[in-house]
Design an enzyme around this catalytic site. Structure first.
Site, PDB file in Angstrom:
ATOM      1  CB  ALA A  46      -0.922   0.019   1.214  1.00 52.68           C
ATOM      2  CG  ASP A  47       2.454   3.297  -2.985  1.00 51.78           C
ATOM      3  OD1 ASP A  47       3.580   3.821  -3.010  1.00 51.78           O
ATOM      4  OD2 ASP A  47       2.206   2.203  -3.502  1.00 51.78           O
ATOM      5  CB  CYS A  48      -2.010   6.370   0.461  1.00 51.80           C
ATOM      6  SG  CYS A  48      -2.957   7.495   1.522  1.00 51.80           S
ATOM      7  CB  ALA A  77      -3.643   4.570  -3.230  1.00 53.72           C
TER       8      ALA A  77
END
Length: 359
Positions: free
Chosen positions: A250-252, A260
């Site tokens: 996960a990047d966010c 995201a």
């Protein structure tokens, strides 16, 4: 076997593996300044949300170690740190870890201004803070990997007698973190107890982080039955009942669990839901932004068309064709079985409550 070291910090010097050259060449490059750190992040010589934050902060430390004599007072040092962090955030805006660590380091630097200390003492404190970020990420990911491993062991298929086969996208291992991994950290923890039956990796177009990077790690680490598949083959694979669970990075992550991650993650989640395959997001709390109520507020980075129209510098598309090249997509919380963190595994519905009580 010790994990790969993609980030090396020693005696005020920062070196990283140039991931643009993998898997054919393993070359370390020196990062001596904030601008060199920004360039390495933006060009994706380093990538992965945790690694971006670590390299960003250590690039500040590297410049401070090299230019320690240029600051006359603590205020000018604090200004340099804040300006550097603001610049580093712009390199790749979707990855929330850089923003989170920038806020933490800004607050820490601010607190140092209120204490009676010399410029040298303040600088040493900031250097120690940045160095500790590397150590903390490694410990966090090991804990996260073990939580994920325990959750996978709870899957009922054959009681795990023969081990478990997982599927992943992009790269979330040693090359994306301080040296253990998030989603691939779960893989590593399963392998350590001999419960990893196999790992399927999507090639992850257009930047090929799966085929270039995850496959590279899998070969180096000797993971059993590590298999690369085309992005378009995932539905056929899942329909064959050969996969027990998906683990992705996960990047966010928003407060409601919307996540995201690398482009293609959303379609993997949809196909997992269609085939009743558990879908887990692996995210340290530094990747969770509780200020965002949903994924609709996550900024999505768009990359240059050249990344789609050529492979390793060789043109593969019709000249003049328009391109749409988002680097990330958002997987809605309803498709996520659980979010694996260093504090445990939580359903998206429980995420905000559980994380709020721990940070």
């Amino acid at each position: 076997m010790a994990p790969l070291e993609a980030i090396i910090w020693h005696d005020g010097q920062l070196r990283i593996i140039d991931q643009l050259l993998l898997p054919f060449k393993t070359v370390y490059i020196d990062i001596k300044s904030v601008q060199e750190g920004w360039d390495a992040i933006q060009k994706m010589q380093v990538r992965g949300a945790p690694a971006i934050a670590i390299v960003g902060c250590l690039s500040i430390a590297a410049e401070l170690a090299k230019e320690s004599s240029i600051f006359n007072d603590c205020t000018s040092l604090h200004t340099f740190v804040c300006d550097s962090l603001a610049h580093l955030i712009t390199a790749r805006p979707t990855a929330v870890n850089m923003k989170a660590e920038a806020l933490r380091l800004t607050e820490y630097s601010c607190s140092l201004l209120t204490t009676s200390q010399s410029v040298t003492e303040m600088m040493n404190s900031i250097l120690a803070w940045c160095e500790n970020l590397l150590k903390m990420d490694l410990a966090t990911n090991k804990t996260l990997g073990d939580w994920g491993m325990q959750k996978i062991l709870q899957l009922s298929k054959k009681d795990g007698e023969d081990g478990f086969s997982l599927i992943t996208i992009c790269n979330t291992g040693s090359l994306a973190t301080a040296g253990y991994g998030t989603a691939l950290g779960v893989v590593r923890s399963l392998h350590a107890i001999k419960k990893l039956k196999g790992l399927y990796m999507l090639e992850t177009r257009p930047y090929m982080q799966g085929s270039r990077l995850s496959a590279y790690e899998a070969v180096v680490e000797g993971w059993p039955n590590a298999t690369l598949i085309c992005d378009g083959a995932v539905g056929a694979l899942l329909s064959s009942s050969q996969v027990d669970a998906a683990v992705v990075g996960a990047d966010c992550v928003a407060a409601n669990g919307d996540t995201a991650n690398k482009i293609g993650t959303y379609q993997l989640a949809v196909l997992c839901a269609a085939h009743h395959v558990k879908f887990f997001v692996c995210a340290p709390t530094s990747s969770i932004n509780l200020k965002l109520s949903s994924g609709a507020g996550i900024p999505i980075e768009h990359r240059p068309a050249l990344e789609m129209t050529s492979v390793a510098g060789v043109p593969v598309a019709a000249p003049g064709i328009a391109c749409w090249n988002p680097a990330f997509d958002v997987t809605p919380a309803r498709l996520i079985t659980g979010i694996i963190t260093e504090y445990g595994v939580f359903t998206p519905e429980k995420l905000e409550e559980e994380i709020s009580s721990r940070i």
